[in-house]
Design an enzyme around this catalytic site. Sequence first.
Site, mmCIF file in Angstrom:
data_model
loop_
_atom_site.group_PDB
_atom_site.id
_atom_site.type_symbol
_atom_site.label_atom_id
_atom_site.label_comp_id
_atom_site.label_asym_id
_atom_site.label_seq_id
_atom_site.Cartn_x
_atom_site.Cartn_y
_atom_site.Cartn_z
ATOM 1 N N ALA A 56 20.166 -32.758 -8.303
ATOM 2 C CA ALA A 56 20.635 -34.107 -7.942
ATOM 3 C C ALA A 56 22.001 -33.950 -7.299
ATOM 4 C CB ALA A 56 20.727 -34.980 -9.190
ATOM 5 N N VAL A 82 23.356 -30.004 -10.847
ATOM 6 C CA VAL A 82 24.190 -30.808 -9.956
ATOM 7 C C VAL A 82 24.328 -30.090 -8.609
ATOM 8 C CG1 VAL A 82 26.497 -31.771 -9.575
ATOM 9 C CG2 VAL A 82 25.464 -31.822 -11.870
ATOM 10 N N LYS A 83 23.995 -30.797 -7.545
ATOM 11 C CA LYS A 83 24.103 -30.221 -6.198
ATOM 12 C C LYS A 83 25.446 -30.604 -5.576
ATOM 13 C CE LYS A 83 19.946 -29.492 -3.363
ATOM 14 N NZ LYS A 83 19.040 -30.116 -2.389
ATOM 15 N N VAL A 84 26.146 -29.581 -5.070
ATOM 16 C CA VAL A 84 27.394 -29.847 -4.345
ATOM 17 C C VAL A 84 27.334 -29.141 -2.991
ATOM 18 C CG1 VAL A 84 28.796 -30.087 -6.449
ATOM 19 C CG2 VAL A 84 28.602 -27.846 -5.350
#
Length: 223
Positions: A56, A82-84
């Site tokens: 996400a 968590v996508k960054v």
Amino acid sequence: MKFFVDTADVTEIRDLVATGLIDGVTTNPSLVAKTGRDFFEVLKEICGLVDGPVSAEVTAVEFQRMVDEGRKLAELSENIAVKVPLTWDGLKACRTLSQAGTMVNVTLCFSANQALLAAKAGASFVSPFIGRLDDQGHDGLQLIEDILEIYDNYEDIRTEVLVASVRHVTHVLQAAKLGADICTIPPSVLRQLAQHVLTDRGLAAFLADWEKTGQTILDRKNG
Ligand code: G3P
């Protein structure tokens, strides 16, 4: 090689997860926008459909806000990754989140140097976008080869190479031949992996010949 499905469409995910061959899901803001649904509702539904990681993506671009968004996303489910984006703020946020035990997928990777930085930042996954490199006339699979060669030089690198922006079945085949850890695949390409005209033709011939015997397997009286 692990197969993730690259979509936020829960109907597609439910259908493909039922095969038992899906190890995770990746989403991005464009894929979520395509559903027309509430971001958190979609994520919660997806996290309930698959045990593996569900990526996400944060939408902030500044470090502290990325961290705050990442923490909020991670609270949704223990299988949230968590996508960054692969920017300096994204790398700093990756370091902070990964040190707190959050899975981080560093995305929008287009060079081996970027992938090396993602590993140093403690990323669980790095997502090189091979299709978008191919779209620009570069060689996306060469990037995968370069990243794997670099990562193999350092036993302390635990970052998994998550091949992304997959356009066709040959991308999947080549990623597997190179030894990538994961491939995230659009549903349409995933379904094509199992298809072959000779399989269809051979099955039809088997069934036609069996039909001629007049026999069945389940409805037998004896045996
Ligand atoms: O979701 C990440 C990546 O797979 C997107 O690929 O290039 O088809 O938008 P793309």
